[in-house]
Motif scaffolding. Structure first.
Motif, mmCIF file in Angstrom:
data_model
loop_
_atom_site.group_PDB
_atom_site.id
_atom_site.type_symbol
_atom_site.label_atom_id
_atom_site.label_comp_id
_atom_site.label_asym_id
_atom_site.label_seq_id
_atom_site.Cartn_x
_atom_site.Cartn_y
_atom_site.Cartn_z
ATOM 1 N N MET A 198 0.843 -1.185 0.000
ATOM 2 C CA MET A 198 0.000 0.000 0.000
ATOM 3 C C MET A 198 0.889 1.251 0.000
ATOM 4 O O MET A 198 1.770 1.387 0.846
ATOM 5 N N GLU A 199 0.675 2.134 -0.933
ATOM 6 C CA GLU A 199 1.460 3.356 -1.046
ATOM 7 C C GLU A 199 0.722 4.497 -0.346
ATOM 8 O O GLU A 199 -0.460 4.707 -0.562
ATOM 9 N N HIS A 200 1.442 5.194 0.503
ATOM 10 C CA HIS A 200 0.878 6.332 1.219
ATOM 11 C C HIS A 200 1.527 7.600 0.688
ATOM 12 O O HIS A 200 2.681 7.592 0.253
ATOM 13 N N HIS A 201 0.789 8.707 0.774
ATOM 14 C CA HIS A 201 1.282 9.992 0.286
ATOM 15 C C HIS A 201 1.970 10.739 1.425
ATOM 16 O O HIS A 201 1.351 11.033 2.448
ATOM 17 N N LEU A 202 3.271 11.038 1.242
ATOM 18 C CA LEU A 202 4.052 11.736 2.261
ATOM 19 C C LEU A 202 3.724 13.225 2.234
ATOM 20 O O LEU A 202 3.732 13.853 1.180
ATOM 21 N N ILE A 203 3.432 13.771 3.417
ATOM 22 C CA ILE A 203 3.154 15.195 3.577
ATOM 23 C C ILE A 203 4.260 15.780 4.451
ATOM 24 O O ILE A 203 4.543 15.259 5.530
ATOM 25 N N ASP A 204 4.885 16.855 3.986
ATOM 26 C CA ASP A 204 5.842 17.591 4.811
ATOM 27 C C ASP A 204 5.062 18.745 5.433
ATOM 28 O O ASP A 204 4.846 19.780 4.811
ATOM 29 N N ASN A 205 4.615 18.549 6.659
ATOM 30 C CA ASN A 205 3.830 19.551 7.374
ATOM 31 C C ASN A 205 4.814 20.505 8.062
ATOM 32 O O ASN A 205 5.202 20.294 9.205
ATOM 33 N N THR A 206 5.224 21.541 7.329
ATOM 34 C CA THR A 206 6.254 22.446 7.839
ATOM 35 C C THR A 206 5.764 23.241 9.045
ATOM 36 O O THR A 206 6.554 23.596 9.915
ATOM 37 N N GLU A 207 4.473 23.502 9.121
ATOM 38 C CA GLU A 207 3.921 24.239 10.262
ATOM 39 C C GLU A 207 4.110 23.465 11.570
ATOM 40 O O GLU A 207 4.469 24.028 12.595
ATOM 41 N N LYS A 208 3.895 22.150 11.508
ATOM 42 C CA LYS A 208 4.057 21.307 12.694
ATOM 43 C C LYS A 208 5.460 20.693 12.785
ATOM 44 O O LYS A 208 5.754 19.961 13.713
ATOM 45 N N LYS A 209 6.297 20.957 11.782
ATOM 46 C CA LYS A 209 7.654 20.395 11.705
ATOM 47 C C LYS A 209 7.620 18.871 11.795
ATOM 48 O O LYS A 209 8.274 18.256 12.631
ATOM 49 N N GLN A 210 6.834 18.282 10.899
ATOM 50 C CA GLN A 210 6.760 16.830 10.862
ATOM 51 C C GLN A 210 6.388 16.353 9.466
ATOM 52 O O GLN A 210 5.683 17.021 8.725
ATOM 53 N N TYR A 211 6.923 15.176 9.136
ATOM 54 C CA TYR A 211 6.464 14.442 7.966
ATOM 55 C C TYR A 211 5.315 13.572 8.450
ATOM 56 O O TYR A 211 5.349 13.060 9.573
ATOM 57 N N GLU A 212 4.317 13.381 7.601
ATOM 58 C CA GLU A 212 3.174 12.593 8.044
ATOM 59 C C GLU A 212 2.470 11.915 6.885
ATOM 60 O O GLU A 212 2.641 12.281 5.726
ATOM 61 N N PHE A 213 1.700 10.890 7.252
ATOM 62 C CA PHE A 213 0.739 10.225 6.368
ATOM 63 C C PHE A 213 -0.648 10.474 6.962
ATOM 64 O O PHE A 213 -0.766 10.712 8.167
#
Length: 97
Positions: free
Chosen positions: A1-16
């Motif tokens: 299963m492929e997930h889309h990586l989000i670079d949430n710069t506001e929260k300083k975190q990478y997330e799915f």
């Protein structure tokens, strides 16, 4: 299963975004270095490889952006130990035991 990586710069975190959960890796960026400080995956998602997939995609993003990695998170360090092809991203002199 492929997930889309989000670079949430506001929260300083990478997330799915996975089924109402947000697996994440927190980071600190300074100049050309990135410190991965904490990985968190909800209990409901444990054992499904989501944490490892998150680390893999984050490492790809770090490589693409030509950053030097300082893996402070034990989960990230453990992943790199199991997948030594990623050691090239790690700051010289840092030992991953």
């Amino acid at each position: 299963m492929e997930h889309h990586l989000i670079d949430n710069t506001e929260k300083k975190q990478y997330e799915f975004q996975v089924g109402g959960h947000t697996p994440k890796i927190e980071y600190i960026k300074a100049q050309d270095k990135i410190y991965l400080t904490h990985t968190e995956v909800a209990k409901a998602l444990e054992g499904k490889g989501i944490g490892s997939e998150l680390v893999r995609q984050v490492l790809e993003d770090i490589k693409k952006n030509d950053l030097t990695l300082i893996p402070l998170c034990p989960f990230v360090a453990g992943y790199i130990k199991k997948h030594p092809e990623w050691r090239e991203l790690v700051l010289k002199g840092i030992n991953i035991a």
